[in-house]
Design a protein around this motif. Sequence first.
Motif, PDB file in Angstrom:
ATOM      1  N   GLY A 121       0.969  -1.326   0.001  1.00 51.20           N
ATOM      2  CA  GLY A 121      -0.136   0.262  -0.116  1.00 51.20           C
ATOM      3  C   GLY A 121       0.837   1.266   0.191  1.00 51.20           C
ATOM      4  N   ALA A 122       0.169   2.367  -0.316  1.00 50.97           N
ATOM      5  CA  ALA A 122       0.926   3.727  -0.283  1.00 50.97           C
ATOM      6  C   ALA A 122      -0.040   4.720  -0.012  1.00 50.97           C
ATOM      7  CB  ALA A 122       1.515   3.864  -1.613  1.00 50.97           C
ATOM      8  N   ALA A 123       0.372   5.638   0.934  1.00 48.14           N
ATOM      9  CA  ALA A 123      -0.655   6.556   1.330  1.00 48.14           C
ATOM     10  C   ALA A 123      -0.042   7.968   1.124  1.00 48.14           C
ATOM     11  CB  ALA A 123      -1.309   6.305   2.432  1.00 48.14           C
ATOM     12  N   HIS A 124      -0.986   9.004   1.022  1.00 41.36           N
ATOM     13  CA  HIS A 124      -0.452  10.511   0.903  1.00 41.36           C
ATOM     14  C   HIS A 124      -1.140  10.848   2.239  1.00 41.36           C
ATOM     15  CE1 HIS A 124      -2.048  14.666  -0.203  1.00 41.36           C
ATOM     16  NE2 HIS A 124      -1.049  14.768  -0.202  1.00 41.36           N
ATOM     17  N   ALA A 125      -0.376  11.224   3.202  1.00 42.20           N
ATOM     18  CA  ALA A 125      -1.038  11.868   4.521  1.00 42.20           C
ATOM     19  C   ALA A 125      -0.605  13.313   4.501  1.00 42.20           C
ATOM     20  CB  ALA A 125      -0.497  10.882   5.506  1.00 42.20           C
ATOM     21  N   GLY A 126      -1.357  14.128   3.958  1.00 44.41           N
ATOM     22  CA  GLY A 126      -1.272  15.673   4.690  1.00 44.41           C
ATOM     23  C   GLY A 126      -1.983  15.769   5.919  1.00 44.41           C
ATOM     24  N   TRP A 127      -1.886  16.902   6.501  1.00 40.08           N
ATOM     25  CA  TRP A 127      -2.651  16.946   7.695  1.00 40.08           C
ATOM     26  C   TRP A 127      -4.170  16.593   7.843  1.00 40.08           C
ATOM     27  CZ3 TRP A 127      -6.809  19.902   9.121  1.00 40.08           C
ATOM     28  CH2 TRP A 127      -7.078  20.998   8.273  1.00 40.08           C
ATOM     29  N   LYS A 128      -4.885  17.073   6.599  1.00 40.50           N
ATOM     30  CA  LYS A 128      -6.209  16.426   6.491  1.00 40.50           C
ATOM     31  C   LYS A 128      -6.434  14.982   6.327  1.00 40.50           C
ATOM     32  CE  LYS A 128      -7.879  20.998   4.253  1.00 40.50           C
ATOM     33  NZ  LYS A 128      -8.425  21.568   3.144  1.00 40.50           N
ATOM     34  N   ASP A 197       4.235  18.454  14.679  1.00 35.84           N
ATOM     35  CA  ASP A 197       4.947  17.267  13.978  1.00 35.84           C
ATOM     36  C   ASP A 197       4.280  16.266  13.339  1.00 35.84           C
ATOM     37  OD1 ASP A 197       6.694  15.256  13.917  1.00 35.84           O
ATOM     38  OD2 ASP A 197       7.466  15.451  15.984  1.00 35.84           O
ATOM     39  N   LEU A 198       4.022  16.472  11.948  1.00 33.30           N
ATOM     40  CA  LEU A 198       3.250  15.704  11.263  1.00 33.30           C
ATOM     41  C   LEU A 198       3.830  14.167  11.208  1.00 33.30           C
ATOM     42  CD1 LEU A 198       0.964  15.125   9.155  1.00 33.30           C
ATOM     43  CD2 LEU A 198       2.651  16.026   7.343  1.00 33.30           C
ATOM     44  N   GLU A 199       5.009  14.021  11.068  1.00 29.82           N
ATOM     45  CA  GLU A 199       5.653  12.825  10.897  1.00 29.82           C
ATOM     46  C   GLU A 199       5.316  11.972  12.194  1.00 29.82           C
ATOM     47  OE1 GLU A 199       9.955  11.328   9.479  1.00 29.82           O
ATOM     48  OE2 GLU A 199      10.050  12.232  11.595  1.00 29.82           O
ATOM     49  N   ALA A 200       5.352  12.445  13.371  1.00 28.62           N
ATOM     50  CA  ALA A 200       5.200  12.001  14.883  1.00 28.62           C
ATOM     51  C   ALA A 200       3.605  11.477  14.775  1.00 28.62           C
ATOM     52  CB  ALA A 200       5.710  12.813  16.138  1.00 28.62           C
ATOM     53  N   TYR A 201       2.743  12.557  14.376  1.00 31.96           N
ATOM     54  CA  TYR A 201       1.572  12.024  14.482  1.00 31.96           C
ATOM     55  C   TYR A 201       1.038  10.988  13.532  1.00 31.96           C
ATOM     56  CZ  TYR A 201      -3.613  12.519  13.681  1.00 31.96           C
ATOM     57  OH  TYR A 201      -5.047  12.469  13.751  1.00 31.96           O
ATOM     58  N   VAL A 202       1.569  11.085  12.275  1.00 32.09           N
ATOM     59  CA  VAL A 202       1.385   9.769  11.554  1.00 32.09           C
ATOM     60  C   VAL A 202       1.981   8.740  11.926  1.00 32.09           C
ATOM     61  CG1 VAL A 202       1.766   8.637   9.291  1.00 32.09           C
ATOM     62  CG2 VAL A 202       1.444  11.300   9.374  1.00 32.09           C
ATOM     63  N   VAL A 203       2.701   8.497  12.781  1.00 32.86           N
ATOM     64  CA  VAL A 203       3.631   7.421  13.338  1.00 32.86           C
ATOM     65  C   VAL A 203       2.857   6.844  14.445  1.00 32.86           C
ATOM     66  CG1 VAL A 203       5.417   6.459  14.880  1.00 32.86           C
ATOM     67  CG2 VAL A 203       5.885   7.823  12.622  1.00 32.86           C
ATOM     68  N   ALA A 204       2.174   7.851  14.947  1.00 37.64           N
ATOM     69  CA  ALA A 204       1.267   7.529  16.300  1.00 37.64           C
ATOM     70  C   ALA A 204       0.072   6.771  15.813  1.00 37.64           C
ATOM     71  CB  ALA A 204       1.138   8.939  17.202  1.00 37.64           C
ATOM     72  N   ARG A 205      -0.724   7.303  14.829  1.00 40.32           N
ATOM     73  CA  ARG A 205      -1.579   6.777  14.412  1.00 40.32           C
ATOM     74  C   ARG A 205      -1.448   5.304  13.500  1.00 40.32           C
ATOM     75  NH1 ARG A 205      -6.478  10.236  12.937  1.00 40.32           N
ATOM     76  NH2 ARG A 205      -7.120   8.182  12.125  1.00 40.32           N
ATOM     77  N   LEU A 206      -0.293   5.068  13.132  1.00 39.81           N
ATOM     78  CA  LEU A 206      -0.021   3.731  12.481  1.00 39.81           C
ATOM     79  C   LEU A 206       0.257   2.940  13.978  1.00 39.81           C
ATOM     80  CD1 LEU A 206       2.780   4.848   9.893  1.00 39.81           C
ATOM     81  CD2 LEU A 206       0.323   3.686   9.449  1.00 39.81           C
ATOM     82  N   ALA A 207       0.615   3.284  15.082  1.00 36.19           N
ATOM     83  CA  ALA A 207       0.915   2.279  16.072  1.00 36.19           C
ATOM     84  C   ALA A 207      -0.515   2.109  16.793  1.00 36.19           C
ATOM     85  CB  ALA A 207       1.890   3.128  16.886  1.00 36.19           C
TER      86      ALA A 207
END
Length: 253
Positions: A121-128, A197-207
């Motif tokens: 899979g591949a995802a585009h994760a802007g803040w929205k 911190d967008l990167e940290a937010y995305v990592v937290a969502r994944l976890a």
Amino acid sequence: MNEVEVIRSGALGGVAHGFLGRRGGVSTGIHAGLNVGIGSDDEPDAVTKNRARAVEAVLPGANLVTVFQIHSADVVAVTAPPAERPRGDALVTDRPGLLLGILTADCAPVLFVDAAAGVIGAAHAGWKGAIGGVTDATIAAMETLGAKRERIAAAVGPCIARASYEVDDGFLANFATDDPANERFFAPGKPGHHQFDLEAYVVARLAAAGLTRIEALGLDTYADEDRFFSFRRATHRGEPGYGRQISLIGLEG
């Protein structure tokens, strides 16, 4: 001509993939480098050549599949190259020979693989898209193809870093309303502003979604002009346009 720079993630193992920046392309001017943005005002021929170079650098001979990105949580499952780009912000497949591509210029690209199931899979994760659940939706779509989330590995590629991502009180309020714990992703900034911190937010969502193998590359698109395009940097400079980089993942036939 410089070679295409392919940044890889150890978390994704041996699957063909790469987070590409601006190095190794044929575009010039403000789009100089490997601009793959069809929607940019770059020369169409240069964009076509750059896309071909990107494919050859990651999975030669594959069919590139991208989406018309709309900052949503919509996921497209692909079994064959579509006649035209579908609208959405993530792609999943279990078919060899398809190279899934996500374009970014500060937003976070996220690549996924369940190697045992042969699902990517591949995802585009802007803040929205991130707050809207695009990564959760991608994981769920992979599961419909036979993936198991406890086996899925994910990598978050180059995106705008906290030091470069100034937002206002209203932006923080959106995230805090969604979940008060989200305030931990914001650092104090100038009065009325914060650093997100967008990167940290995305990592937290994944976890939170149950993934246990997650790698964040920690690369700032805004700060590293030699390697990456950045929408916000171009905007701050008053430039009339900006390039897009691509992140790719595919299954070999």
